[in-house]
Design a protein around this motif. Structure first.
Motif, short mmCIF file in Angstrom:
data_model
loop_
_atom_site.label_atom_id
_atom_site.label_comp_id
_atom_site.label_asym_id
_atom_site.label_seq_id
_atom_site.Cartn_x
_atom_site.Cartn_y
_atom_site.Cartn_z
N GLU A 160 -80.20 -27.92 41.39
CA GLU A 160 -81.07 -29.05 41.12
C GLU A 160 -80.76 -29.62 39.74
OE1 GLU A 160 -85.01 -27.31 43.46
OE2 GLU A 160 -84.80 -27.10 41.28
N GLY A 163 -85.36 -32.95 35.48
CA GLY A 163 -85.96 -34.25 35.27
C GLY A 163 -86.25 -34.49 33.81
N SER A 164 -86.69 -35.70 33.50
CA SER A 164 -86.96 -36.05 32.10
C SER A 164 -88.11 -35.23 31.52
CB SER A 164 -87.28 -37.54 31.99
OG SER A 164 -88.39 -37.88 32.80
N THR A 166 -88.84 -32.05 32.60
CA THR A 166 -88.63 -30.62 32.84
C THR A 166 -88.52 -29.87 31.52
OG1 THR A 166 -87.40 -31.12 34.86
CG2 THR A 166 -87.13 -28.91 33.94
#
Length: 254
Positions: A160, A163-164, A166
């Motif tokens: 994966e 994300g911004s 995370t």
């Protein structure tokens, strides 16, 4: 310019603006219907893979050709030996593909050696670990490291992207917040000169005697809200037309 011609120009401008909104809203509605068809096809394909009998893990020479779109969730079997190397834990709250997992905890990621020498990373299962406790994870992992080959069955999964929002990983604690086994392998030295598989295995079996870590079967639970969104966009298109019609009628009466 007369008042009548001014009103006509205003009506024309408002009409063009209304037409643009109707076209945009209708296009978005059609796009959602197309997405719905694609989502149903994806769900059907994933369910077919999850229901299929497990096959032997592809040979290392075939790994480069594997792709998420065609191979994610394929059921496979392999025989491998868990390496005596530091494991990693991935913190999450529940699971989108496991009905038997709920609440916060950590997924147990371990490197396993094939007889041919390559490394396959295995997500050995879930540990109820609310506080991301390293010692609790170590107690769960220790019984798995026997030095003996083990026959494993599970699902092909691919790394994966973070994300911004995370949280950043903590290599000192061997703690990650996204399932990126390649990043774990690089930080923890799992390769040792041998190639790392581009996928990892979500373990289905065997289940440890203690039940921890907890592997298990996967289930597709993809959200399918596209029809609802399509109806919303089409309703907005109709509402804009009605609003323009009422406004235009009022202008003509005036």
């Amino acid at each position: 310019m007369t008042a009548a011609s001014s009103r006509q120009r205003g009506a024309a401008g408002f009409g063009i603006f209304t037409l643009i909104l109707v076209v945009v809203f209708t296009g978005l509605g059609i796009w959602q219907l197309q997405r719905r068809v694609e989502k149903h096809a994806l769900i059907a394909a994933l369910n077919e893979r999850l229901a299929a009998a497990p096959e032997a893990l592809p040979q290392p020479s075939q790994w480069a050709a594997l792709r998420p779109v065609s191979d994610e969730f394929r059921r496979v079997t392999l025989t491998a030996t868990y390496a005596k190397l530091p494991d990693a834990m991935v913190f999450s709250s529940g699971s989108a593909v496991r009905d038997d997992v709920s609440g916060p905890g950590t997924w147990t990621f371990l490197p396993a050696r094939l007889q041919s020498g390559e490394t396959v990373v295995v997500n050995a299962g879930f540990v109820q670990n609310t506080m991301q406790d390293r010692a609790q994870q170590d107690r769960a992992v220790a019984p798995l490291i026997t030095g003996e080959p083990v026959k494993l069955a599970g699902y092909l999964r691919f790394p994966e992207a973070a994300g911004s929002l995370t949280p950043k990983e903590n290599p000192a604690k061997r703690l990650w917040f996204v399932r990126n086994h390649l990043a774990m392998a690089s930080a923890l030295g799992w390769g040792e000169g041998k190639s790392i598989a581009p996928f990892y295995i979500d373990l289905e079996s065997p289940v440890p005697d203690s039940g921890i870590p907890k592997p298990g079967p996967l289930k597709v639970n993809l959200k399918d809200d596209h029809m609802q969104y399509a109806i919303t966009w089409f309703t907005l298109a109709v509402a804009v037309l009605i609003a323009f019609a009422l406004w235009f009628r009022g202008q003509r009466r005036a």
